[in-house]
Design an enzyme around this catalytic site. Structure first.
Site, PDB file in Angstrom:
ATOM      1  N   ASN A 232      35.490  71.279  -4.259  1.00 18.29           N
ATOM      2  CA  ASN A 232      34.065  70.954  -4.411  1.00 18.29           C
ATOM      3  C   ASN A 232      33.285  71.954  -5.270  1.00 18.29           C
ATOM      4  O   ASN A 232      32.158  72.321  -4.943  1.00 18.29           O
ATOM      5  CB  ASN A 232      33.403  70.854  -3.029  1.00 18.29           C
ATOM      6  CG  ASN A 232      34.081  69.827  -2.152  1.00 18.29           C
ATOM      7  OD1 ASN A 232      34.330  68.709  -2.577  1.00 18.29           O
ATOM      8  ND2 ASN A 232      34.393  70.205  -0.928  1.00 18.29           N
TER       9      ASN A 232
ATOM     10  N   LYS B 173      45.264  66.990  -0.011  1.00 20.21           N
ATOM     11  CA  LYS B 173      45.252  67.302  -1.445  1.00 20.21           C
ATOM     12  C   LYS B 173      45.537  68.782  -1.689  1.00 20.21           C
ATOM     13  O   LYS B 173      46.343  69.141  -2.561  1.00 20.21           O
ATOM     14  CB  LYS B 173      43.905  66.937  -2.055  1.00 20.21           C
ATOM     15  CG  LYS B 173      43.821  67.232  -3.554  1.00 20.21           C
ATOM     16  CD  LYS B 173      42.458  67.755  -3.926  1.00 20.21           C
ATOM     17  CE  LYS B 173      42.492  68.373  -5.322  1.00 20.21           C
ATOM     18  NZ  LYS B 173      41.211  68.979  -5.682  1.00 20.21           N
TER      19      LYS B 173
END
Length: 349
Positions: free
Chosen positions: A102, A191
């Site tokens: 992010n 991930k």
């Protein structure tokens, strides 16, 4: 409407009972629509997608468009091969990957550099009094307090279990055990773990980020309703192992540069000359070029394998035996009864 014992009315539940059927019908209709858009060499085939041909086509076509990606991966493979996979610290890889979540590449790299500069050894990060310093070091990546606590807690737990705050023991265990071990810690999702397996450990994994997910949906490789997690489970199982590294990196890069594949048609890094890339993943392009590209790629691969195989056979089958000023070729696969013909031992006697 139905009437209760007290004379009050309430809504009938018959409509409510039918809603799940409607939802199910909607999902089936959506799945049918996606299926109709799939590219399949044989319309009667029920092959799981993406097919091996589609994966090979996408890899080869995108490699021509983004050759620097494949070149970088070749360097990665070479480094892993030369170091027997032991070059990078697994702990470093896990934490740097956590910092990349992010945020931008630029910010995550800066956060990593500052963290390692402040804490050359991970033992110091286990000290709770150093948490403010950890936060300050990684502030540029955002969510500094949360990230610092997660890194601290992970290292402390590993140290408690293994005596040292190191994850390098993961090299010795299988992929599924690595996923279970890392999956215990907050901030380490599928991930992130898949990235560690692929890039740090050289395992055949296929991480699914936002670019990979978006393009996979466009291609019909996963349903439009797929999440990163469900897409990962499917694609990691389906994509040929030898294509995973290149195809993952190529899709990520392509998703950042191609107008046709970028979110909302706005790539993060569009061509500097103001043009748009000729996307090889458009349905019409794939349909017309698939067979030729795949055939050429397989032919090239077979030729290379033949050359490499011949070279390897020569290396395995022949050695040079030196004795004074003389040399003889010895066949390693020679039957035992022929070994007595060698003169090396006799001359030494």
């Amino acid at each position: 409407m139905a009437r209760t014992s007290k004379g009050k009315t309430r809504k009938s539940t018959s409509k409510v009972k039918k809603e799940p059927a409607k939802a199910s019908s909607s999902r089936m209709a959506a799945a049918t629509k996606v299926k109709s858009e799939l590219i399949d060499d044989d319309s009667s085939s029920n092959a799981v997608r993406p097919t091996a041909e589609e994966c090979l086509y996408a890899t080869v076509s995108l490699a021509k468009l983004h050759p620097h990606v494949v070149d970088k991966n070749e360097e990665r493979r070479k480094t892993l091969l030369e170091s027997c996979g032991l070059r990078d610290s697994i702990t470093d890889s896990v934490i740097s990957t956590m910092l990349s979540q992010n945020t931008t590449d630029k910010n995550s790299k800066q956060a990593w550099f500052q963290l390692k500069e402040a804490f050359p050894e991970w033992e110091a990060v286990c000290d709770p009094t150093n948490l403010p310093k950890v936060e300050a070091a990684i502030k540029v990546a955002g969510l500094a307090k949360t990230r610092a606590e997660r890194i601290h807690n992970m290292l402390c737990q590993v140290r408690e279990e293994r005596g040292v705050p190191s994850l390098d023991y993961l090299r010795e265990i299988c992929d599924e055990q690595v996923k279970r071990d890392l999956g215990r810690f907050k901030g380490l999702g599928p991930k992130t773990i898949s990235c560690v397996l692929l890039f740090a450990m050289g395992r055949p994994e296929f991480p699914v980020d936002t670019h990979v997910l978006r393009i996979s949906k466009q291609l019909g490789w996963v349903p439009s309703s797929a999440t990163r997690e469900s897409a990962y489970e499917h694609l990691n199982e389906t994509i040929p192992p030898d294509l995973k590294l290149d195809l993952h990196c190529l899709l990520v890069t392509h998703g950042k540069h191609c107008h046709a594949c970028a979110a909302n048609g706005k790539p993060q890094f569009p061509p500097q000359d103001g043009t748009k890339l000729e996307c090889p993943l458009k349905k019409s392009t794939m349909t017309s070029n698939m067979h030729a590209v795949v055939a050429a790629a397989r032919s090239t691969k077979e030729e290379k394998a033949s050359l490499d195989g011949g070279s390897s056979d020569a290396k395995r089958g022949k050695i040079r035996v030196k004795e004074e000023d003389t040399s003889v070729d010895a066949d390693l696969d020679m039957p035992k009864k022929k070994k007595s013909k060698r003169v090396v031992v006799k001359k030494e006697e």
